[in-house]
Design an enzyme around this catalytic site. Sequence first.
Site, PDB file in Angstrom:
ATOM      1  N   HIS A 124       4.407  12.909  25.726  1.00  0.00           N
ATOM      2  CA  HIS A 124       5.396  12.999  26.793  1.00  0.00           C
ATOM      3  C   HIS A 124       6.471  11.955  26.552  1.00  0.00           C
ATOM      4  CE1 HIS A 124       6.708  10.825  30.523  1.00  0.00           C
ATOM      5  NE2 HIS A 124       7.165  12.026  30.816  1.00  0.00           N
ATOM      6  N   HIS A 133       2.157   2.821  18.539  1.00  0.00           N
ATOM      7  CA  HIS A 133       2.554   1.585  19.226  1.00  0.00           C
ATOM      8  C   HIS A 133       3.472   0.724  18.354  1.00  0.00           C
ATOM      9  CE1 HIS A 133       0.508   1.520  23.137  1.00  0.00           C
ATOM     10  NE2 HIS A 133      -0.315   2.381  22.564  1.00  0.00           N
ATOM     11  N   GLY A 138      14.856  20.230  43.332  1.00  0.00           N
ATOM     12  CA  GLY A 138      15.023  20.655  41.946  1.00  0.00           C
ATOM     13  C   GLY A 138      14.399  22.015  41.687  1.00  0.00           C
ATOM     14  N   ARG A 139      14.586  22.504  40.477  1.00  0.00           N
ATOM     15  CA  ARG A 139      14.077  23.818  40.097  1.00  0.00           C
ATOM     16  C   ARG A 139      12.600  23.705  39.742  1.00  0.00           C
ATOM     17  NH1 ARG A 139      13.878  26.918  35.198  1.00  0.00           N
ATOM     18  NH2 ARG A 139      14.208  29.139  35.593  1.00  0.00           N
ATOM     19  N   ASN A 195      10.453  10.638  28.408  1.00  0.00           N
ATOM     20  CA  ASN A 195      11.453  10.818  29.455  1.00  0.00           C
ATOM     21  C   ASN A 195      12.459   9.687  29.353  1.00  0.00           C
ATOM     22  OD1 ASN A 195      12.254   9.849  32.439  1.00  0.00           O
ATOM     23  ND2 ASN A 195      12.100  12.075  32.391  1.00  0.00           N
ATOM     24  N   HIS A 222      -8.536   7.575  40.787  1.00  0.00           N
ATOM     25  CA  HIS A 222      -9.738   8.302  41.206  1.00  0.00           C
ATOM     26  C   HIS A 222     -10.672   8.592  40.042  1.00  0.00           C
ATOM     27  CE1 HIS A 222      -6.906  11.439  39.975  1.00  0.00           C
ATOM     28  NE2 HIS A 222      -7.934  12.253  39.834  1.00  0.00           N
ATOM     29  N   SER A 253      13.522  15.159  29.903  1.00  0.00           N
ATOM     30  CA  SER A 253      12.082  15.006  30.070  1.00  0.00           C
ATOM     31  C   SER A 253      11.387  16.055  29.227  1.00  0.00           C
ATOM     32  CB  SER A 253      11.692  15.169  31.541  1.00  0.00           C
ATOM     33  OG  SER A 253      10.288  15.018  31.713  1.00  0.00           O
TER      34      SER A 253
END
Length: 308
Positions: free
Chosen positions: A108, A147, A261-262, A110, A177, A94
């Site tokens: 980003h 894209h 997790g860490r 992952n 929101h 990630s």
Amino acid sequence: MNSDIDTVIDYLRSLQDDICAGLEKLDGESHFAEDRWERDGHGGGGVTRVMQNGKVFEQAGVNFSHVTGDGLPKSATAQRPELAGASFQATGVSLVIHPKNPYVPTSHANVRYFQAAQPDGKIVWWFGGGFDLTPYYPDHEDVVRWHRQAKAACDPFGEEVYPRFKKWCDEYFYLPHRDETRGAGGLFFDDLNEWDFDTSFAFLRSVGDSYLQAYAPIVERRKNHEYGERERQFQLYRRGRYVEFNLVYDRGTLFGLQSGGRTESILMSLPPLVRWAYDWKPDPGSAELDLYENYLRPRDWLGESADG
């Protein structure tokens, strides 16, 4: 073939190496610091690499993890309630990149693999991942090219794959929101096991290998763009949306925290500097308004010319 987590782990470790090397080359000045860690009281661990205060990247984090446990957390069984409490292994890479220059988008990516043991001993596996772009001062040509690269990663697996996972990305990286998407989208997929293991793993590799091919040209093209305090303050304000999404909605963040997790590695995705402002509105006719009106909503980017 049947699932082979060791082969997946080998690929993910090499992917982390390749992406870190590519980002260091793009930055041209700073290097990643490496932090190896183990899950105290749990199983597994990982390797976190973080670059801070580089010439191009204010913060870049690329994390590899391989964790095991006796019971899947709720975030991983939302779509598979029959696996609640099952023993599991999860591995993935990630990364989140926060550039200094507001004209360079945050990005980003992952890619991950899960396998769980059912009560009868049968192994259930699935893949997930994707990549997405979060511009502050977007360039239409860059987003179209992003894209196009996403589509190219999907094309060998069927013409329906890109539209499906592009739509999933638009819907997943959405802040209800705020009634806006986090950025200009890309690809997102999860619980992927409808193909056989070899095909699913090949798709994961196609997505993972395409990330830097999609992002590096944008960085090169935009990293020297002149900017001032106005643009910097807007970048910090928009980074607040990134924080809101990751802490409220992101399944990966929730899985990491729920599975013990860490924390430092899980929250490396958060930007180093950020601000909020009460009831801020973009000025009419401004570049900031262009972002809100034309990029923070789903669009058929490949149905439009690269010239806007």
